[in-house]
Structures are given as C-alpha cells and as structure tokens.
Design an enzyme around this catalytic site. Structure first.
Site, PDB file in Angstrom:
ATOM      1  N   GLY A 161       0.867  -1.081   0.082  1.00  0.00           N
ATOM      2  CA  GLY A 161       0.298   0.115   0.082  1.00  0.00           C
ATOM      3  C   GLY A 161       0.797   1.242  -0.051  1.00  0.00           C
ATOM      4  O   GLY A 161       2.042   1.340   0.441  1.00  0.00           O
ATOM      5  N   SER A 162       0.156   2.349  -0.461  1.00  0.00           N
ATOM      6  CA  SER A 162       1.030   3.776  -0.467  1.00  0.00           C
ATOM      7  C   SER A 162       0.907   4.323   0.903  1.00  0.00           C
ATOM      8  O   SER A 162       0.175   3.866   1.607  1.00  0.00           O
ATOM      9  CB  SER A 162       0.751   4.325  -1.692  1.00  0.00           C
ATOM     10  N   GLY A 163       1.569   5.488   0.791  1.00  0.00           N
ATOM     11  CA  GLY A 163       1.356   6.236   2.230  1.00  0.00           C
ATOM     12  C   GLY A 163       2.667   5.981   3.171  1.00  0.00           C
ATOM     13  O   GLY A 163       2.590   6.491   4.241  1.00  0.00           O
ATOM     14  N   HIS A 164       3.726   5.488   2.617  1.00  0.00           N
ATOM     15  CA  HIS A 164       4.710   4.996   3.524  1.00  0.00           C
ATOM     16  C   HIS A 164       6.130   5.685   3.039  1.00  0.00           C
ATOM     17  O   HIS A 164       7.068   4.998   3.466  1.00  0.00           O
ATOM     18  CB  HIS A 164       4.870   3.447   3.658  1.00  0.00           C
ATOM     19  N   HIS A 207      -0.073   0.945  10.096  1.00  0.00           N
ATOM     20  CA  HIS A 207      -1.371   1.568   9.516  1.00  0.00           C
ATOM     21  C   HIS A 207      -2.266   1.822  10.644  1.00  0.00           C
ATOM     22  O   HIS A 207      -3.548   1.944  10.634  1.00  0.00           O
ATOM     23  CB  HIS A 207      -2.000   0.369   8.628  1.00  0.00           C
ATOM     24  N   ASP A 248      -1.801  -8.503   0.801  1.00  0.00           N
ATOM     25  CA  ASP A 248      -0.492  -8.714  -0.058  1.00  0.00           C
ATOM     26  C   ASP A 248      -0.233 -10.237  -0.348  1.00  0.00           C
ATOM     27  O   ASP A 248       0.264 -10.692  -1.343  1.00  0.00           O
ATOM     28  CB  ASP A 248       0.930  -7.966   0.676  1.00  0.00           C
TER      29      ASP A 248
END
Lengths: 334, 334
Positions: free
Chosen positions: B54-57, B219, B110
C-alpha cells in the site's frame, strides 16, 4: 506535547550527540560541542564554508555539513540564533588559511552575532566575508529585498558556495557565486498546522482546521494572508504568482525547483504540489534543470510546504552538478 | 484534514506522476502506471527484485527502487495492497531472465495478491520466489513469528537482496540472503498521534494527548499497550526490552540500527531516541556496525518512531556495504 524528549532544555545537545555518532564517517564535533564540522575540516588551502542558525530545521543546518558543502556549523537553541562565540568557533573550525565564507539567513539575531564573530575573527587575522540569504518573498515587498528572511534557498546557496570553494576558487569568487545563487533564488511557504518548541510545550501560533497561512515563515512568522485551505493546484498557482514575477522567472529560463516539507506534511503531498508547479512552469516555458522534493528544511512538526526556485546560468549549473556528500544533500546529486 | 491534495482519490497517481519526473535519472514508469521500475530494469542476467504494498509509507516502497536495490514496485492505494495484476506487472518489469525475488511484508491482502501473481508468472515461465518480512515483534508472540507483520525491517531485506542480486547471485542465493536478513531483524513501533487517509478525511484511530501506543503498526494497528507518554530514555528501554530478547541480540553481536520516524515526528526527536538506544546497546556489549536515523518508512503524518535491529554476519555486512542508489537509500551508504 507528543514528543520524544528527555529534558526539553537538552534536545539540541542530545540530538547533536547522536548526530555525530550516526554520521561519524562524515562529521565530527569540536571543542565547542555546538559546533559540528566536516570530518576533514579545516581543508588546507580551501575557502571554508560556515553557516549557523537556530535548531529545529532538520536536516538544516547541521545536515548540510560535509564534503564540498558546509565545513562547519553553529547550532543554536531551537529557533534561536547561536551566540557570537559559537559562530566564531565555527569560523575557526573551517579556516584552512584561504578565508571563510559565512553563508547564513537574514534574521536579526544571526546578523548581530555574525557581525561580532566576524570582528573577532578579523582581530585574529582570519579573513571572513558573508552572504545573507533573503529568498523568502512574502516577508517583505519588492524594493525592500534586504528585509526578507532566508529560508530553504539557503540550501542552494550552500551547495553553490561549497562547490565553488571545492573547485579551488578564491574567497571573493566563492562569495560572488553564493551571492549570485541567492540573488537568483525566490521562496515562499504555506503553513497548514503549527509546531511546538519542546521547552514551551505548546504551539506559539495557531492555524485553524480548514485554513492555511500563505507566506508563513520558518518559525511561524505570520504570512500575507490566512484563507480557506485550497486544492494543491490552486496553492501551486499561488506559489507561482508570488515567486515568478518577483525575480522575474521568464520563458526560456532554466531553474532548480526545491519543494520542502515543513515537518509533518507527508512527502506524498509534497510530490503532488511539485506536480502542479511543474505543469505551470511548463506552460510558461520555464525549464526545470533539477528538482528536489522532500524534507530539506523543516520547522519541527509544522505542516506545510515551501517552494523555492533558482534561476540558473552556466556557473550555477556547474556548481549544482558538482559532487558533494552530506546527510541532507545526497539527494541533490544528479 | 490539513492536506495538500487535489482529488483525494487520485493522490497515489499524482504522486507517482511527479515521482518519475523528479527522479527520471533513476526510475521510469511502465505500461502499468502503478508499477515503477529502475530505469535500466530488467537487467539481463540479474535476478530481479520486486516489492509492493500500500502507498502512504514514503519513501517506502517506491523510494527503494534503484540501482542494486529494488527493480520494480507495485504501488497500491493508500494502506491497501496492490492487486495481483499489479504485482504480476512488476514481476514482468523486473524479469531479466534469471528469476525474480519477491520481497514484501506480511499482510493478508499482499499475501493473497502475491500468490496469484506468482501463479500467473509461473504459467508464463518466469521463476519467482518470495520472502515475507515479519520483523514487527509486538504484532504476534514468540513462537508465532509467521503471524507478525513486516515493517521497516523490509528496507534491510531489500538492501541485502538487492546487493546479493547485483553481485551475480542465483535466485536461490538471493532468496536465502534476503530470508536471513529478515530472520535476523526485529522491529517495534511507538505511536504518539494518528494519521488520516486522504479519502477518509479523518484519522481512523486515536491516541490521546499525553498517551502513547506501544507496539503500534504501520497502519495504526493496535499495539500491546496504551500508557502515559514517557521520556525518550524510557521508551528506548521499552524498545530494547521487547526487541533484544526476541532474537536474541547478545553481547558481542554486531548490528544495524534503523530508527525511522512515522511521519510527523521531527528527525531531531528520532536522533534523541537513537541516542538513548545506543547507550543501552553499549551497556549490553552490542556493537553498532551501521546506524540510520530518519524518515525511512512512514505512515502518512503519524507521529511516532520505529526501532529496527538486524544482527549481522559477514555476508550481511558485505551486502549492507555494497553500493546502491535509490531515493530512500542513499543515506545507507557508508
């Protein structure tokens, strides 16, 4: 105050203690523990590059100490100028016998302390000349550029000055290149949320939810307007409307674009702002030679971004492309 | 929600659009715009390194694409797994004919999507093997390591796997080295304030002022304890009390220490935490071979830090020291 600290009055000391451990391959401490120097400084026969300022702007200022960059830095308390003695000790740590270029930002405390340090150095026979960065457009109107503050454009000034010195230039040549770098540079910030100095424990200014502060300074200095938070594309337009006509940046110019987060704004959002600015520059025929997006000059955990543009010529390009090694600047290499 | 965005549903696309512009010297997009690859991938005759998540890291995951690092990455929505097709497209983009090592973190989505992508690749005659990072100690008790999540230790897994592949190793050798890297790695996070997914617009969990969440996930997954915020030195002790006995890390061991901010915690505070951890390790006779402090693996604007330790042997040292070039990893060079 949601912070990882021990004694709030010791945050700078503890940070620097860790910093020289983590980056022992690049920097070392000096007799004055608030002065950090490039490990191999002073470099004999090279003009020394010195800066300094209040802490809380990581990676600025200490993160730009390194090879072909800043030779020594004076690290003040959070958002407070280092005292004159600290600037003087940094000058001594950087002096390789060819003079010292003191490249710093335009703040009253720094101006006063630098002046005293330079007097002291002169008495000791060290030649010191200075460049005072004033790239923050909203901090004073056109015609009063000397009143403007120095912000993230200082990084480009250090990069250019550091490269010029590494090339073997004289003190006057280093000063001229650094002066040209900052003269060709314009910046502006937009703040979305404030930050708190650890010793104070709460923010010393507020930005309401749903609002943004246009033209905010690196210490929360008031901007030119508080208005409703806008989409990134509109904020990008604001940046360009203020920055581009001020130099002016014109069709055909080649520029460096530096988008820096102010602390807590995710890097993802900084790329989104860059994306919108890039489109405007393209429309206006301004060519991006180099671009940088990330937390290059922060203000503790302030939310916001700054936009910095530097107009290039062949000399500035050569300096920007010159290899260097510092914690903050490794991403600056092409 | 104090964010620089245009359409909240388009943040990943706009970010990646900008990312490939800014880092055009290092990465490029592919036919699948959510798959970003090392500019020169696939590298013929080299094992391909693939990750995704996922993005945001930021800088994870895309920031670790580069030379002698990750060859291709699948970029999902914020905090959401990329679909199987995206992982498959990343595998194709990285396949230089010597097989592909898929190195990712242990999350249900994932795992499912990677399994489907691997089946599809096998049908196409591409040999793919995987390593699933599970370095987050607080996410499951000892004895149930396979349930643990992957966090910042993934960076060390990519570094080791990427170096091994660059040295010319076979797929099995790359997998064995990456597996050893993560097997020798333990992490833990402490959260001080939550983050908000742009499309949601508000945090999906809370941490009260004056409290901290010990063992928080990337998260906002709940940790093992919510307690009063403590001084950095006490938090460092907590990190060590959880991480050190779990491997165990013992006197005489040489380790990598990676302190990452989760987003809005100033890098200054991260150095203070490092400083306290370094003292504990020294007391216990554990030698720091390499140390990294900064925003290496974030969670949007979450406040907090993660602490990651990897125990080294000669092979892992050689891999950590191997030159590489990526946006997130330039600071990893000695």
């Amino acid at each position: 105050m949601q912070k990882f600290v021990n004694d709030p009055s010791k945050v700078v000391d503890e940070m620097l203690e860790a910093y020289v451990k983590v980056h022992a391959d690049l920097v070392s401490t000096t007799e004055n523990e608030r002065v950090i120097k490039y490990k191999h400084a002073p470099v004999k026969g090279k003009v020394g590059i010195v800066t300094g300022g209040g802490s809380g702007h990581k990676p600025a200022f200490v993160g730009y100490v390194g090879r072909n960059m800043v030779d020594a830095v004076a690290c003040g308390e959070i958002f407070s100028s280092p005292p004159a003695q600290m600037f003087y000790d940094a000058i001594k740590a950087a002096d390789g016998g060819k003079g010292v270029a003191l490249l710093y930002g335009n703040y009253a405390g720094d101006n006063m302390n630098v002046a005293m340090a330079m007097d002291e150095a002169e008495d000791e026979g060290i030649e010191v000349k200075k460049v005072v960065a004033n790239d923050d457009v909203p901090s004073a109107p056109k015609g009063e550029e000397a009143k403007r503050r120095g912000v993230a454009g200082e990084i480009l000034m250090w990069k250019v000055g550091g490269a010029k010195a590494a090339m073997g230039a004289s003190l006057d040549e280093v000063i001229a290149a650094a002066q040209k770098a900052i003269k060709n540079t314009r910046s502006m910030g937009v703040g979305l949320a404030p930050c708190a100095i650890p010793e104070v424990g709460h923010p010393n200014f507020t930005i309401e939810e749903g609002k943004m502060e246009v033209g905010i300074g690196h210490h929360g200095e008031p901007g030119i307007e508080v208005c409703d938070l806008e989409p990134s594309a509109k904020i990008a337009q604001r940046f360009c409307n203020v920055i581009l006509p001020d130099l002016p940046f014109e069709s055909g110019d080649e520029v460096v674009v530096l988008i820096s987060g102010l602390g807590s704004t995710p890097v993802m959002e900084q790329y989104i702002v860059f994306n919108d600015i890039e489109k405007i520059l393209k429309e206006r025929g301004i060519k991006i030679y180099l671009s940088y997006v990330g937390n290059y000059f922060t203000s503790l955990e302030m939310a916001g971004v700054t936009c910095t543009l530097m107009k290039l010529d062949e000399e500035l390009k050569e300096c920007m492309d010159y290899e260097c090694d510092s914690v903050g600047m490794q991403q600056f290499q092409r």
